[in-house]
Design an enzyme around this catalytic site. Structure first.
Site, PDB file in Angstrom:
ATOM      1  N   ARG A  71       0.995  -1.043  -0.543  1.00 41.67           N
ATOM      2  CA  ARG A  71       0.135  -0.222   0.071  1.00 41.67           C
ATOM      3  C   ARG A  71       0.770   1.249  -0.006  1.00 41.67           C
ATOM      4  O   ARG A  71       1.651   1.321   0.601  1.00 41.67           O
ATOM      5  CB  ARG A  71      -1.267   0.025   1.393  1.00 41.67           C
ATOM      6  CG  ARG A  71      -1.895   1.399   1.309  1.00 41.67           C
ATOM      7  CD  ARG A  71      -2.942   1.637   2.488  1.00 41.67           C
ATOM      8  NE  ARG A  71      -1.659   1.823   3.965  1.00 41.67           N
ATOM      9  CZ  ARG A  71      -1.028   1.378   5.275  1.00 41.67           C
ATOM     10  NH1 ARG A  71      -2.163   0.489   5.228  1.00 41.67           N
ATOM     11  NH2 ARG A  71      -0.810   1.806   5.899  1.00 41.67           N
TER      12      ARG A  71
ATOM     13  N   TRP B 234       4.968  -1.448   3.929  1.00 45.74           N
ATOM     14  CA  TRP B 234       5.482  -2.564   3.693  1.00 45.74           C
ATOM     15  C   TRP B 234       6.308  -3.197   5.419  1.00 45.74           C
ATOM     16  O   TRP B 234       6.731  -1.985   6.129  1.00 45.74           O
ATOM     17  CB  TRP B 234       6.561  -2.932   2.754  1.00 45.74           C
ATOM     18  CG  TRP B 234       7.556  -2.264   2.418  1.00 45.74           C
ATOM     19  CD1 TRP B 234       8.549  -1.548   3.968  1.00 45.74           C
ATOM     20  CD2 TRP B 234       8.344  -1.752   1.263  1.00 45.74           C
ATOM     21  NE1 TRP B 234       9.951  -1.124   3.946  1.00 45.74           N
ATOM     22  CE2 TRP B 234       9.551  -0.570   1.937  1.00 45.74           C
ATOM     23  CE3 TRP B 234       8.291  -1.558   0.157  1.00 45.74           C
ATOM     24  CZ2 TRP B 234      10.267  -0.189   0.513  1.00 45.74           C
ATOM     25  CZ3 TRP B 234       9.238  -1.549  -0.458  1.00 45.74           C
ATOM     26  CH2 TRP B 234      10.296  -0.374  -0.150  1.00 45.74           C
TER      27      TRP B 234
ATOM     28  N   ARG C 182       9.490  -8.193   4.143  1.00 43.16           N
ATOM     29  CA  ARG C 182       9.371  -8.474   2.590  1.00 43.16           C
ATOM     30  C   ARG C 182      10.486  -7.536   1.593  1.00 43.16           C
ATOM     31  O   ARG C 182      11.120  -6.948   2.139  1.00 43.16           O
ATOM     32  CB  ARG C 182       8.427  -7.586   2.495  1.00 43.16           C
ATOM     33  CG  ARG C 182       6.603  -7.467   2.570  1.00 43.16           C
ATOM     34  CD  ARG C 182       6.301  -9.526   2.557  1.00 43.16           C
ATOM     35  NE  ARG C 182       5.471  -8.866   3.591  1.00 43.16           N
ATOM     36  CZ  ARG C 182       4.383 -10.584   3.695  1.00 43.16           C
ATOM     37  NH1 ARG C 182       5.862 -10.927   3.186  1.00 43.16           N
ATOM     38  NH2 ARG C 182       3.244 -10.518   3.936  1.00 43.16           N
ATOM     39  N   GLY C 183      10.258  -8.263   0.404  1.00 38.91           N
ATOM     40  CA  GLY C 183      11.753  -8.335  -0.705  1.00 38.91           C
ATOM     41  C   GLY C 183      12.165  -6.683  -0.575  1.00 38.91           C
ATOM     42  O   GLY C 183      13.419  -5.809  -0.562  1.00 38.91           O
TER      43      GLY C 183
ATOM     44  N   ASP D  52      -7.760  -1.492   7.637  1.00 36.88           N
ATOM     45  CA  ASP D  52      -6.492  -2.463   7.162  1.00 36.88           C
ATOM     46  C   ASP D  52      -7.188  -3.775   7.133  1.00 36.88           C
ATOM     47  O   ASP D  52      -8.950  -3.809   7.971  1.00 36.88           O
ATOM     48  CB  ASP D  52      -5.106  -2.910   8.166  1.00 36.88           C
ATOM     49  CG  ASP D  52      -3.801  -3.227   7.278  1.00 36.88           C
ATOM     50  OD1 ASP D  52      -3.374  -4.350   7.226  1.00 36.88           O
ATOM     51  OD2 ASP D  52      -3.381  -2.288   7.373  1.00 36.88           O
TER      52      ASP D  52
END
Length: 547
Positions: free
Chosen positions: A206, A219, A223-224, A314
């Site tokens: 987002r 993020w 996460r990448g 969320d």
């Protein structure tokens, strides 16, 4: 987000209609897999509804789409969005059926066959025998076909805006909930590259608008994109970012699938599609994006530069608090002529992200079986927020195996790091039937023996049930049949009838005059498992009949 009402019923509607009409003609050299072709497919199958009345992207679009989604309704194309010339597509993945269509399939069970191929990439090992060798050979052929290729004249760069021309207010960004701090981008592919290896990461994160040319990206640390930013910070370099909006949903599925760090999501997307993804080099950053993206934002993150992200509604069903998040500064926007803006929104299920998770569940199953061989099936119920509660069915062979399976599950894939509850049942239980799962828990579990709690483990900062944000407990419930030392007294024999008797009754069903009843599963509503909105519709129908 308020602005002049642009009556795009004719202008946008006809443009979109023309785009969908020409979609069927395809392209000269490659099959066309883009957002417009998927919209055309949905329209052909009666699963797309055009909304021509003016609708506000501030609260109104999401409120309308939410009601339609809760009813299991069609995808929506808002053709007259206040303040923007772009049509807005939403609810494309609002049913499991449409998610499966996006993968080029017709049945959810087909996803498991794809998952078996992906499992070979997740944890490769030497093949055992000719059959496995043949499967590996087929996978290598798939990988060759799946390699991405570059388009020299990509549609996503038909219009280019740089510098002072960049203005996020030109995009119909949604503000889904009244307490949201600002409008958001939700279904954009956020693309970064490992500063050391050059391997790209494609994630669905987002972004919240902060100014006409900047947004914060939300993020999680695992996460990448977050990992790439940490590497860039260590090297003292900015991190380049591209956000591709309006891609074929298959690419969204690929970006949401857990894959080995050293592999590219583009390669996985190519395996999904059966052909390589067509990419385009960005204008101002060293990144590639899908060449048929409707809109592409190009920018950079300066390590350490943060902005206030949130509050924002969320998937937990609550507003997430304000959190300092990396700030992306955009300096270039490219787009197709007459672009279509693809979006969605989060909230308590059912939502599009929950439907996507149900389909991904099928893909994960073979991957889990390879890592945890005793797992026969697994399910992440949508009502468990798609990852907070997992039900595992195992082929139990020895005492303590249920606990082993739960521990292995928590470490199998990054997505399962934040699973709070794991229920382990026997393989005879249909884990997609809540009645059977509740029976297994009620009949097989002694809380003082079969509950296993892990305290103070890393956790989702959005999980407000945890006492300390970012730290929480996990619970495994062993609802399997107890064996060996697990069993301290004799249990009664489980009730059942001989298979021969059941088969004989099957054969006599019509003779008995009961054929009209069928022999399938009964409606769960008969046993109290009726969804709230179904009850509401029944009540409304009864009220209408009286009047």
């Amino acid at each position: 987000m308020q602005g002049k009402v642009r009556h795009s019923r004719h202008r946008n509607g006809s443009a979109m209609g023309s785009a969908l009409a020409t979609a069927s003609k395809g392209q000269a050299r490659h099959s066309r897999r883009d957002l417009r072709s998927f919209l055309e497919l949905l329209e052909q199958r009666g699963q797309l509804r055009r909304i021509t009345a003016p609708v506000d992207p501030d609260l109104e679009v999401a409120a309308i789409a939410d009601r339609v989604l809760a009813l299991g309704g069609p995808a929506l194309l808002f053709e007259n969005v206040i303040g923007s010339s772009m049509p807005v597509a939403v609810n494309l993945l609002g049913t499991v059926e449409r998610v499966v269509w996006s993968m080029g399939m017709e049945d959810p069970e087909e996803l498991e066959a794809l998952g078996e191929r992906l499992a070979l990439l997740q944890q490769p090992r030497p093949p055992k025998g000719l059959k496995e060798a043949s499967r590996f050979g087929g996978l290598l052929l798939d990988l060759l076909k799946a390699r991405p290729d570059l388009d020299l004249l990509p549609p996503c760069q038909q219009q280019v805006f740089k510098g002072a021309e960049v203005n996020l207010d030109n995009l119909p960004l949604l503000r889904p909930w009244p307490g949201d701090a600002g409008p958001v981008i939700t279904l954009g592919l956020v693309i970064t590259k490992d500063p050391e290896t050059g391997v790209p990461n494609v994630g669905v994160y987002r972004l919240q608008k902060q100014s006409i040319n900047s947004a914060t990206v939300h993020w999680l640390s695992v996460r990448g994109g977050a990992r790439h930013l940490r590497k860039a910070a260590a090297l003292g370099k900015p991190l380049e970012v591209a956000v591709a909006i309006g891609v074929h949903p298959l690419l969204v599925m690929a970006a949401a699938t857990p894959i080995p760090v050293q592999l590219s999501e583009w390669l996985f997307a190519g395996i999904y599609a059966g052909e390589g993804v067509r990419l385009a080099r960005c204008k101002t950053v060293n990144l590639e994006v899908p060449s048929h993206s409707e809109v592409v934002l190009e920018g950079t993150i300066t390590p350490g530069e943060l902005g206030p992200d949130g509050p924002c509604g969320d998937h937990m069903g609550f507003y997430g608090g304000e959190e300092a998040s990396p700030l992306v500064r955009f300096h270039c926007v490219t787009q197709r002529r007459k672009p279509v803006f693809l979006t969605t929104f989060s909230g308590r299920p059912p939502k599009e992200e929950a439907m996507l998770a149900i389909a991904l569940n099928r893909l994960y199953t073979p991957i889990l079986r390879q890592q945890i061989p005793e797992i026969v099936d697994f399910f992440l119920p949508m009502e468990g927020l798609s990852y907070k509660l997992a039900v595992l069915a195992i082929d139990k062979a020895y005492p303590g195996q249920a606990k082993r399976a739960a521990m292995a599950f928590w470490s199998a894939l990054p997505q399962f790091t934040y699973t709070k509850f794991v229920v382990v049942v026997d393989k005879s239980i249909n884990i997609r039937d809540p009645r059977q799962v509740i029976w297994a828990i009620s009949a097989q579990v002694d809380p003082q023996r079969d509950l296993f709690v892990l305290e103070d483990t890393p956790f989702d900062s959005l999980d407000f049930a945890s006492e300390r944000l970012g730290l929480g407990g996990r619970l495994a419930i062993d609802a399997t049949t107890k064996v060996g030392p697990e069993k301290r007294h004799d249990w009664g024999e489980a009730l059942g009838r001989p298979a021969e008797l059941e088969a004989r009754i099957d054969g006599r069903w019509a003779e008995l005059g009961l054929a009209d009843l069928g022999q399938g599963e009964p409606d769960p509503a008969l046993f109290g498992y009726t969804l709230e909105h179904v009850l509401e519709r029944l009540a409304q129908g009864a009220q209408g009949a009286k009047s």
